[in-house]
Design an enzyme around this catalytic site. Structure first.
Site, PDB file in Angstrom:
ATOM      1  N   CYS A 111       1.615   1.403 -64.418  1.00 53.84           N
ATOM      2  CA  CYS A 111       0.301   1.635 -65.010  1.00 53.84           C
ATOM      3  C   CYS A 111      -0.412   2.746 -64.244  1.00 53.84           C
ATOM      4  CB  CYS A 111      -0.527   0.346 -64.969  1.00 53.84           C
ATOM      5  SG  CYS A 111      -2.141   0.507 -65.758  1.00 53.84           S
ATOM      6  N   GLU A 155      -1.496  -1.411 -73.884  1.00 58.56           N
ATOM      7  CA  GLU A 155      -2.838  -0.803 -74.067  1.00 58.56           C
ATOM      8  C   GLU A 155      -3.861  -1.823 -74.545  1.00 58.56           C
ATOM      9  OE1 GLU A 155      -0.847   2.148 -72.619  1.00 58.56           O
ATOM     10  OE2 GLU A 155      -2.999   1.835 -72.625  1.00 58.56           O
TER      11      GLU A 155
END
Ligand SMILES: OCN(O)CCCc1ccccc1
Ligand code: NI
Length: 184
Positions: A111, A155
């Protein structure tokens, strides 16, 4: 382009607010900026020049904006066709259908907001249907599977204050349910 917010900032653990329509100029600019970041981060020359980590997705909370908006840019996996597999901005996305079958990336996930490498499988749904709105506010449905489905779940998690490592089994990071698809 605003800096990427790092894990530890409370904005990454908030449930982001719904985006109102018609989009404000600020929200349009935000969508454009997030997609531009992804495009630039996937261009070796620009990424090198601006020291950008390549990303296939970027959620508004990661640039400090707690709104239900995320850009996704999954590049082509076909050398003969430059068209991205998925290029879209998800606005107010909701997963309305999810397969019982799980899927996980063989190499785990990373991430842009998490600097350290956290190893382990991140179990997600292999197939999902997302209901969201496009930039004009029209309701659309996206039916996704495999890698694009994994990216969009990553997301949408950001919009709900969830980070990928929350899903990793603490006792055994490489434990998977039986019929999980491992995506290479
Ligand atoms: O939130 C986007 N971001 O942190 C970039 C990495 C996106 C991503 C990486 C691995 C699997 C799914 C999605
Ligand atoms: Ni992320």
């Amino acid at each position: 382009m605003k800096d990427i917010v790092r894990d530890g900032d409370p904005v990454l653990r908030q449930v982001a607010k719904k985006v109102e329509f018609p989009l404000s100029a600020e929200d349009r600019q935000l969508a454009a900026d997030m997609m531009a970041y992804l495009v630039n981060s996937q261009d070796p020359k620009i990424a090198e020049k601006h020291q950008l980590r390549a990303g296939v997705g970027l959620a508004a909370p990661q640039v400090g904006v707690s709104k239900q908006m995320a850009a996704v840019l999954v590049p082509t996996d076909n050398p003969d066709d430059p068209k991205p597999v998925l290029k879209t901005v998800l606005i107010n996305p909701l997963i309305i259908v999810q397969s019982v079958k799980d899927a996980a990336l063989a190499e785990g996930e990373g991430c842009l907001s998490v600097d350290k490498d956290i190893r382990g499988y991140v179990p997600r749904h292999d197939r999902i249907t997302i209901r969201c709105q496009d930039m004009a506010g029209n309701t659309i449905r996206l039916k996704l599977k495999d890698y694009p489905a994994i990216v969009c779940q990553h997301e949408i998690d950001h919009l709900n204050g969830i980070l990928f490592y929350d899903h990793i089994n603490k006792e055994n990071p490489f434990k998977l349910k039986d019929n999980t698809v491992v995506i290479e």
